[in-house]
Scaffold this motif. Structure first.
Motif, PDB file in Angstrom:
ATOM      1  N   ALA A 125       0.833  -1.209   0.000  1.00 54.06           N
ATOM      2  CA  ALA A 125       0.000   0.000   0.000  1.00 54.06           C
ATOM      3  C   ALA A 125       0.862   1.251   0.000  1.00 54.06           C
ATOM      4  O   ALA A 125       0.587   2.211  -0.733  1.00 54.06           O
ATOM      5  CB  ALA A 125      -0.943   0.000   1.205  1.00 54.06           C
ATOM      6  N   LEU A 126       1.931   1.266   0.807  1.00 53.63           N
ATOM      7  CA  LEU A 126       2.816   2.431   0.846  1.00 53.63           C
ATOM      8  C   LEU A 126       3.542   2.627  -0.474  1.00 53.63           C
ATOM      9  O   LEU A 126       3.705   3.751  -0.947  1.00 53.63           O
ATOM     10  CB  LEU A 126       3.826   2.302   1.994  1.00 53.63           C
ATOM     11  N   ALA A 127       3.975   1.537  -1.084  1.00 52.85           N
ATOM     12  CA  ALA A 127       4.672   1.639  -2.371  1.00 52.85           C
ATOM     13  C   ALA A 127       3.728   2.150  -3.462  1.00 52.85           C
ATOM     14  O   ALA A 127       4.137   2.929  -4.326  1.00 52.85           O
ATOM     15  CB  ALA A 127       5.251   0.282  -2.763  1.00 52.85           C
ATOM     16  N   SER A 128       2.475   1.743  -3.415  1.00 54.92           N
ATOM     17  CA  SER A 128       1.506   2.138  -4.444  1.00 54.92           C
ATOM     18  C   SER A 128       0.942   3.538  -4.233  1.00 54.92           C
ATOM     19  O   SER A 128       0.726   4.282  -5.183  1.00 54.92           O
ATOM     20  CB  SER A 128       0.334   1.165  -4.468  1.00 54.92           C
ATOM     21  N   HIS A 129       0.681   3.879  -2.980  1.00 55.23           N
ATOM     22  CA  HIS A 129      -0.064   5.107  -2.692  1.00 55.23           C
ATOM     23  C   HIS A 129       0.679   6.133  -1.845  1.00 55.23           C
ATOM     24  O   HIS A 129       0.150   7.211  -1.598  1.00 55.23           O
ATOM     25  CB  HIS A 129      -1.377   4.762  -1.982  1.00 55.23           C
ATOM     26  N   GLY A 130       1.854   5.787  -1.340  1.00 53.57           N
ATOM     27  CA  GLY A 130       2.537   6.678  -0.411  1.00 53.57           C
ATOM     28  C   GLY A 130       1.840   6.645   0.926  1.00 53.57           C
ATOM     29  O   GLY A 130       0.998   5.773   1.182  1.00 53.57           O
ATOM     30  N   PRO A 131       2.158   7.558   1.810  1.00 57.68           N
ATOM     31  CA  PRO A 131       1.523   7.547   3.137  1.00 57.68           C
ATOM     32  C   PRO A 131       0.035   7.848   3.007  1.00 57.68           C
ATOM     33  O   PRO A 131      -0.362   8.759   2.284  1.00 57.68           O
ATOM     34  CB  PRO A 131       2.256   8.642   3.911  1.00 57.68           C
ATOM     35  N   LEU A 132      -0.765   7.057   3.662  1.00 60.28           N
ATOM     36  CA  LEU A 132      -2.208   7.256   3.661  1.00 60.28           C
ATOM     37  C   LEU A 132      -2.569   7.944   4.975  1.00 60.28           C
ATOM     38  O   LEU A 132      -2.402   7.391   6.039  1.00 60.28           O
ATOM     39  CB  LEU A 132      -2.932   5.915   3.525  1.00 60.28           C
TER      40      LEU A 132
END
Length: 137
Positions: A125-132
């Motif tokens: 998730a972090l690799a795809s979207h950065g910090p959520l």
């Protein structure tokens, strides 16, 4: 009256002597770690050490620039440190934190397989979207 040692510490922490930093990153680099258990107090700790630093500048440093990060590095308490320092602080301090939390994970029924799967999903998730981040409440 303040003794010499106290004044020296206040200056080193950019809380006295007119020392003020121009950016969020510079503030956090100067003091290395700011306790961040309470986000509002942490932001104030950054702003009081800076020159014209806004709440938005702090959010930008965390979320867009990613120049500062908040994590459990020391004493089981959240701290904000410079991102570049996280690369050496985590390997140095994480074994102690992980050992302390392992028993609690077992009490909650979180076995190693489940924790590894969760770690994989979080990294993806972090690799795809950065910090959520949460939106303003």
């Amino acid at each position: 009256m303040l003794d010499h040692e106290r004044v020296r510490r206040l200056r080193a922490q950019a809380l006295a002597g007119g020392a003020r930093e121009d950016s969020v990153e510079a503030v956090v680099q100067r003091v290395f770690a700011i306790q961040a258990q309470d986000a509002t107090a942490s932001d104030l700790g950054i702003r009081v050490r800076g020159r014209d630093i806004t709440a938005q500048a702090i959010r930008t440093a965390y979320e867009k620039e990613r120049s500062i990060v908040r994590n459990w590095y020391m004493r089981g308490t959240l701290h904000t440190i410079p991102s570049d320092d996280a690369r050496w602080v985590l390997p140095l301090l994480s074994p102690r934190i992980l050992a302390a939390t392992n028993r609690r994970y077992q009490q909650l029924g979180l076995d190693d397989d489940l924790r590894q799967r969760a770690d994989h999903l979080i990294r993806r998730a972090l690799a795809s979207h950065g910090p959520l981040t949460r939106g303003p409440s």
